[in-house]
Design a protein around this motif. Sequence first.
Motif, PDB file in Angstrom:
ATOM      1  N   HIS A  49       3.425  -4.560  -3.586  1.00 44.99           N
ATOM      2  CA  HIS A  49       2.246  -3.726  -3.795  1.00 44.99           C
ATOM      3  C   HIS A  49       2.622  -2.329  -3.331  1.00 44.99           C
ATOM      4  O   HIS A  49       2.951  -2.129  -2.164  1.00 44.99           O
ATOM      5  N   HIS A  50       2.572  -1.368  -4.256  1.00 50.24           N
ATOM      6  CA  HIS A  50       2.986   0.000  -3.950  1.00 50.24           C
ATOM      7  C   HIS A  50       1.802   0.941  -3.933  1.00 50.24           C
ATOM      8  O   HIS A  50       0.837   0.763  -4.676  1.00 50.24           O
ATOM      9  N   ALA A  51       1.898   1.998  -3.126  1.00 54.17           N
ATOM     10  CA  ALA A  51       0.901   3.064  -3.105  1.00 54.17           C
ATOM     11  C   ALA A  51       1.177   4.001  -4.277  1.00 54.17           C
ATOM     12  O   ALA A  51       2.207   3.897  -4.943  1.00 54.17           O
ATOM     13  N   ARG A  52       0.268   4.919  -4.518  1.00 50.63           N
ATOM     14  CA  ARG A  52       0.449   5.876  -5.619  1.00 50.63           C
ATOM     15  C   ARG A  52       1.689   6.735  -5.454  1.00 50.63           C
ATOM     16  O   ARG A  52       2.289   7.173  -6.435  1.00 50.63           O
ATOM     17  N   ASP A  53       2.093   6.988  -4.215  1.00 54.45           N
ATOM     18  CA  ASP A  53       3.289   7.800  -3.983  1.00 54.45           C
ATOM     19  C   ASP A  53       4.580   7.002  -4.160  1.00 54.45           C
ATOM     20  O   ASP A  53       5.673   7.537  -4.008  1.00 54.45           O
ATOM     21  N   GLY A  54       4.455   5.710  -4.479  1.00 51.65           N
ATOM     22  CA  GLY A  54       5.623   4.871  -4.715  1.00 51.65           C
ATOM     23  C   GLY A  54       6.101   4.097  -3.505  1.00 51.65           C
ATOM     24  O   GLY A  54       6.989   3.261  -3.610  1.00 51.65           O
ATOM     25  N   GLY A  55       5.522   4.372  -2.346  1.00 55.45           N
ATOM     26  CA  GLY A  55       5.934   3.681  -1.132  1.00 55.45           C
ATOM     27  C   GLY A  55       5.420   2.247  -1.095  1.00 55.45           C
ATOM     28  O   GLY A  55       4.325   1.948  -1.552  1.00 55.45           O
ATOM     29  N   LEU A  56       6.217   1.364  -0.539  1.00 58.55           N
ATOM     30  CA  LEU A  56       5.840  -0.042  -0.421  1.00 58.55           C
ATOM     31  C   LEU A  56       4.755  -0.196   0.637  1.00 58.55           C
ATOM     32  O   LEU A  56       4.883   0.310   1.749  1.00 58.55           O
ATOM     33  N   ARG A  57       3.665  -0.869   0.302  1.00 59.61           N
ATOM     34  CA  ARG A  57       2.556  -1.053   1.232  1.00 59.61           C
ATOM     35  C   ARG A  57       2.383  -2.501   1.669  1.00 59.61           C
ATOM     36  O   ARG A  57       1.980  -2.783   2.781  1.00 59.61           O
ATOM     37  N   ARG A  58       2.644  -3.447   0.794  1.00 62.69           N
ATOM     38  CA  ARG A  58       2.440  -4.850   1.135  1.00 62.69           C
ATOM     39  C   ARG A  58       3.399  -5.698   0.304  1.00 62.69           C
ATOM     40  O   ARG A  58       3.713  -5.384  -0.826  1.00 62.69           O
TER      41      ARG A  58
END
Length: 101
Positions: A49-58
């Motif tokens: 699950h990625h954030a809009r900035d492309g970073g991994l969140r979950r």
Amino acid sequence: SAHYRPFEKPGEYTSVTLSWGAVKKSDMEAWVHSVAPGHYFRKMVFITHHARDGGLRRLYVLHGAWPKEWKVEDLDANGNEIATESLTLVCEWVSTISIPL
């Protein structure tokens, strides 16, 4: 049942449906066709699950997963609908790993 489970009665499994995911078609087709008695077809599946900035969140980990249903909507050149794809996986349990900001 073709799949022996060491329980007194059948256990319940978790079902996860993904829509509009990225799955390599040849790998998915091979996995779907391998689901048969006598073949080891369960896998550990990782869903990111990625954030809009492309970073991994979950990170979700499906343990002992196998494909139950893979659907691709009919393509209609006259319609305005977006062609979607959905994949339903069944698994023994789900683990979640949260990534701090």
